[in-house]
Design a protein around this motif. Structure first.
Motif, PDB file in Angstrom:
ATOM      1  N   TYR A   1      32.593  -0.535 -40.284  1.00 26.17           N
ATOM      2  CA  TYR A   1      32.551  -1.700 -40.014  1.00 26.17           C
ATOM      3  C   TYR A   1      32.754  -1.718 -38.567  1.00 26.17           C
ATOM      4  O   TYR A   1      33.953  -1.560 -38.137  1.00 26.17           O
ATOM      5  CB  TYR A   1      33.264  -2.900 -40.695  1.00 26.17           C
ATOM      6  N   ARG A   2      31.798  -2.086 -37.505  1.00 28.64           N
ATOM      7  CA  ARG A   2      32.002  -1.804 -36.062  1.00 28.64           C
ATOM      8  C   ARG A   2      33.374  -2.186 -35.612  1.00 28.64           C
ATOM      9  O   ARG A   2      34.141  -1.363 -34.833  1.00 28.64           O
ATOM     10  CB  ARG A   2      30.821  -2.576 -35.393  1.00 28.64           C
ATOM     11  N   GLN A   3      33.794  -3.538 -35.873  1.00 32.25           N
ATOM     12  CA  GLN A   3      34.801  -4.127 -35.140  1.00 32.25           C
ATOM     13  C   GLN A   3      36.162  -3.337 -35.838  1.00 32.25           C
ATOM     14  O   GLN A   3      37.165  -3.124 -34.979  1.00 32.25           O
ATOM     15  CB  GLN A   3      35.041  -5.547 -35.509  1.00 32.25           C
TER      16      GLN A   3
ATOM     17  N   TYR B   1      28.136  -0.867 -38.760  1.00 31.48           N
ATOM     18  CA  TYR B   1      27.403  -2.068 -39.194  1.00 31.48           C
ATOM     19  C   TYR B   1      28.260  -3.429 -38.762  1.00 31.48           C
ATOM     20  O   TYR B   1      29.556  -3.259 -38.396  1.00 31.48           O
ATOM     21  CB  TYR B   1      27.204  -1.997 -40.623  1.00 31.48           C
ATOM     22  N   GLU B   2      27.509  -4.384 -38.756  1.00 33.91           N
ATOM     23  CA  GLU B   2      28.029  -5.798 -38.384  1.00 33.91           C
ATOM     24  C   GLU B   2      27.964  -6.520 -39.753  1.00 33.91           C
ATOM     25  O   GLU B   2      27.058  -6.263 -40.587  1.00 33.91           O
ATOM     26  CB  GLU B   2      27.331  -6.453 -37.285  1.00 33.91           C
ATOM     27  N   LEU B   3      29.084  -7.484 -39.743  1.00 34.98           N
ATOM     28  CA  LEU B   3      28.872  -8.561 -41.108  1.00 34.98           C
ATOM     29  C   LEU B   3      27.618  -9.046 -41.212  1.00 34.98           C
ATOM     30  O   LEU B   3      27.218  -9.444 -42.465  1.00 34.98           O
ATOM     31  CB  LEU B   3      30.037  -9.446 -41.230  1.00 34.98           C
ATOM     32  N   ASN B   4      26.903  -9.504 -40.188  1.00 34.03           N
ATOM     33  CA  ASN B   4      25.481 -10.028 -40.208  1.00 34.03           C
ATOM     34  C   ASN B   4      24.368  -9.225 -40.602  1.00 34.03           C
ATOM     35  O   ASN B   4      23.227  -9.767 -40.608  1.00 34.03           O
ATOM     36  CB  ASN B   4      25.124 -10.801 -38.819  1.00 34.03           C
ATOM     37  N   GLY B   5      24.671  -7.836 -40.913  1.00 38.57           N
ATOM     38  CA  GLY B   5      23.543  -6.981 -41.257  1.00 38.57           C
ATOM     39  C   GLY B   5      23.048  -6.157 -40.470  1.00 38.57           C
ATOM     40  O   GLY B   5      22.268  -5.249 -40.918  1.00 38.57           O
ATOM     41  N   THR B   6      23.475  -6.401 -39.270  1.00 36.17           N
ATOM     42  CA  THR B   6      22.915  -5.391 -38.122  1.00 36.17           C
ATOM     43  C   THR B   6      23.516  -4.113 -38.286  1.00 36.17           C
ATOM     44  O   THR B   6      24.697  -3.952 -38.822  1.00 36.17           O
ATOM     45  CB  THR B   6      23.296  -5.899 -36.586  1.00 36.17           C
ATOM     46  N   VAL B   7      22.789  -2.851 -38.094  1.00 38.43           N
ATOM     47  CA  VAL B   7      23.278  -1.695 -38.342  1.00 38.43           C
ATOM     48  C   VAL B   7      22.868  -0.869 -36.970  1.00 38.43           C
ATOM     49  O   VAL B   7      21.805  -0.847 -36.602  1.00 38.43           O
ATOM     50  CB  VAL B   7      22.574  -0.653 -39.640  1.00 38.43           C
ATOM     51  N   TRP B   8      23.962  -0.315 -36.419  1.00 38.81           N
ATOM     52  CA  TRP B   8      23.797   0.462 -35.055  1.00 38.81           C
ATOM     53  C   TRP B   8      23.396   1.854 -35.774  1.00 38.81           C
ATOM     54  O   TRP B   8      24.154   2.709 -36.285  1.00 38.81           O
ATOM     55  CB  TRP B   8      25.167   0.296 -34.258  1.00 38.81           C
ATOM     56  N   ASP B   9      22.155   2.445 -34.873  1.00 35.46           N
ATOM     57  CA  ASP B   9      21.935   3.875 -35.309  1.00 35.46           C
ATOM     58  C   ASP B   9      23.089   4.772 -34.637  1.00 35.46           C
ATOM     59  O   ASP B   9      24.010   4.327 -33.988  1.00 35.46           O
ATOM     60  CB  ASP B   9      20.635   4.162 -34.688  1.00 35.46           C
TER      61      ASP B   9
HETATM   62  C1  LIG Z   1      24.938  -9.781 -35.635  1.00 36.23           C
HETATM   63  O1  LIG Z   1      26.279  -9.433 -35.116  1.00 36.23           O
HETATM   64  C2  LIG Z   1      26.159  -8.611 -33.648  1.00 36.23           C
HETATM   65  C3  LIG Z   1      27.558  -8.505 -33.079  1.00 36.23           C
HETATM   66  O2  LIG Z   1      28.474  -9.707 -33.202  1.00 36.23           O
HETATM   67  C4  LIG Z   1      25.264  -9.295 -32.612  1.00 36.23           C
HETATM   68  O3  LIG Z   1      25.115  -8.164 -31.439  1.00 36.23           O
HETATM   69  C5  LIG Z   1      23.751  -9.402 -33.214  1.00 36.23           C
HETATM   70  O4  LIG Z   1      23.125  -9.955 -32.395  1.00 36.23           O
HETATM   71  C6  LIG Z   1      23.993 -10.200 -34.422  1.00 36.23           C
HETATM   72  N1  LIG Z   1      22.743 -10.247 -35.029  1.00 36.23           N
HETATM   73  C7  LIG Z   1      22.256 -11.432 -35.849  1.00 36.23           C
HETATM   74  C8  LIG Z   1      21.020 -11.044 -36.445  1.00 36.23           C
HETATM   75  O5  LIG Z   1      22.868 -12.451 -35.577  1.00 36.23           O
END
Ligand SMILES: *[C@@H]1O[C@H](CO)[C@@H](O)[C@H](O)[C@H]1NC(C)=O
Ligand SMILES: *[C@@H]1O[C@H](CO)[C@@H](O)[C@H](O)[C@H]1NC(C)=O
Ligand SMILES: *[C@@H]1O[C@H](CO)[C@@H](O)[C@H](O)[C@H]1NC(C)=O
Ligand SMILES: [Zn+2]
Length: 493
Positions: free
Chosen positions: A196-198, A229-237
């Protein structure tokens, strides 16, 4: 008159020394001096001030040998060291670099459990794939498993932290096979929690902090190219995640006012893979090197060697390295099996350092090559004991490498799993149980210098590291000189 007496005495001794007994004593001293010169630290000249500190250090060393008189396990030893003067001294000692440390087992277990697992949004799964335990952060848990909130589990189970300690560490030495299982359980359990990124940023920061507090000025970590990954579902390659890692290093370096030089990453992949997978990793490696040339330090193949593929399988794929190789090799008790032969292949493939090289002592020719080609040896005694390769630290093959003056570097491997922190205890054990009883400051200094010389630091970076180390060392000597002088003075009164 006195001059004449002296001359007579001299002539007298000179004639006595013609006899065989005196010859014997002379040869004996010469051989001892010879061996001392060959060993790690043997060519280091101590200053007058360093010698004063050294005398006190050797006194303290002498008084703690009893801890090792019977084979002692690391968990037993740790208990005995609460008042250890040598440990206190080594805590303060400038140690140079940390060069063999797996990224997701880099902090103390205490931080992992007391800090990371106490965060909001953490969930646990008892029976993931192959019945493995898993931890992961979610805003809303997915349906891969019957995820349970860790906060909730803690409320209903007063012993939950003890349960986590049991899951995430090794409490006593195990057989190698059993320990390999335990390692795999650990990495499966924490991978999703720490990516988890943070959390990753803070975890990595903490790993550097623990090293820095242990007087380490530079570190190399091993691991795969992760997806954060972020909690909102974003995954960083993986490439973006590497940038996040590099930024975290930069932040720590800045926060330390440049006293910590930085950290680099060794791409270390599981060794039981297909040729195609290895070629894929090589492409990934090349891309990462192109994008982050100052962050990617090297390449390694890891995992229980007696069960994975030997390097020999991949000699074609591994020819022409684009980065230095720092292969795990010879982490085995067998003689002549594939894991043992990994040392030969690692050397032929041009490895700059060897991880563990535990079985190297059985290969005189390879030891010569290690010496001639200046190949660093990453020695991790606690790891070797907890993973069942050795019981008595005094018999660790590292003692042979030290006696031969090979470039030994003290490393910690997976401190989280051994419930230790940073490099301190590995340094203590090497110093107490694996160096000559008369080895002191000169040997400690060479261990630290070895770690900097054999690091991936280049050119001006390396010069700077050596300069910072030198300043730290001078300061350290002055500080202990004052301390010991005060004690000596008190005794005189
Ligand atoms: C998810 O969170 C990340 C980091 O806080 C942010 O950069 C990204 O824009 C967010 N994505 C969405 C779909 O909200
Ligand atoms: C974890 O450590 C950080 C940094 O020391 C601190 O700010 C934070 O409050 C800690 N979190 C928990 C849950 O203990
Ligand atoms: C490695 O070599 C062993 C023994 O020769 C063979 O059984 C295995 O399939 C090889 N693995 C790969 C990935 O080529
Ligand atoms: Zn390792």
């Amino acid at each position: 008159m006195t001059g004449l007496v002296r001359l007579l005495l001299f002539l007298c001794f000179a004639s006595i020394c013609k006899n065989a007994w005196c010859d014997y004593g002379h040869r004996r001293d010469e051989i001892i001096a010879n061996e001392k010169h060959m060993a790690v630290g043997g060519k280091v000249k101590l200053t007058k001030e360093e010698s004063i500190v050294n005398d006190q250090l050797l006194n303290m060393k002498q008084s703690e040998f009893q801890h090792f008189e019977v084979p002692v396990t690391f968990p037993q030893l740790k208990w005995k060291l609460e008042d250890s003067k040598v440990l206190h001294f080594i805590k303060d000692l400038p140690k140079g670099a940390s060069l063999h440390n797996h990224m997701l087992a880099a902090t103390s277990l205490d931080y992992l459990i007391q800090n990371i697992t106490y965060r909001d949004n953490l969930y646990a799964c008892e029976n993931f794939n192959e019945n493995k335990f898993k931890l992961k952060f979610f805003q809303v848990p997915n349906s891969d498993c019957n995820w349970k909130s860790v906060a909730e589990l803690r409320r209903t189970n007063k012993n939950y932290d003890a349960y986590l300690v049991e899951k995430l560490s090794i409490d006593s030495p195990k057989s190698s096979r059993e320990a390999a299982q335990k390692l795999s359980t650990y990495f499966t359990a924490v991978f999703d929690m720490l990516t988890y990124r943070q959390v990753f940023e803070e975890y990595f920061y903490q790993a550097m902090m623990e090293l820095y507090e242990d007087k380490v000025i530079y570190a190399e970590f091993r691991g795969v190219f992760m997806e954060l990954y972020e909690l909102n579902g974003t995954v960083w390659d993986p490439m973006t995640s590497l940038r996040i890692m590099q930024n975290t290093v930069q932040k720590f370096v800045t926060d330390s006012n440049g006293k910590f030089l930085g950290a680099k990453y060794i791409f270390a992949v599981y060794r039981k893979i297909s040729r195609d997978k290895l070629l894929e990793y090589k492409m990934q490696l090349n891309e990462a090197v192109m994008r982050y040339p100052n962050f990617i330090a090297g390449f390694d193949l890891i995992g229980y060697e007696d069960a994975g593929w030997p390097l020999k399988n991949f000699t074609r794929e591994l020819k022409n390295p684009s980065v230095p190789y720092y292969f795990h090799a010879g982490e085995t008790n067998w003689y002549g099996n594939e894991a043992d032969n990994n040392i030969l292949d690692a050397i032929l493939l041009g490895a700059k350092r060897l991880g563990h090289a535990f079985s190297l002592a059985k290969h005189p020719r390879l030891m010569q090559m290690v010496k001639q080609e200046h190949i660093g040896l990453e020695i991790s005694p606690i790891s070797n004991q907890m993973l069942g390769f050795i019981s008595d630290f005094r018999n660790h093959p590292g003692a042979v490498y030290i006696a031969n003056g090979l470039p030994v570097i003290i490393c910690n491997d997976d401190p989280t799993l051994w419930k230790t922190k940073s490099l301190l205890y590995d340094w203590y054990i090497v110093f107490m149980a694996m160096t000559n009883k008369d080895a002191g400051m000169e040997t400690l200094k060479e261990f630290a210098l070895n770690s900097l010389y054999h690091s991936s630091l280049k050119g001006s970076e390396k010069t700077r590291a050596l300069k910072i180390f030198d300043d730290q060392w001078q300061q350290f000597v002055q500080q202990w000189l004052r301390m010991f002088s005060a004690i000596l003075w008190m005794f005189k009164m």
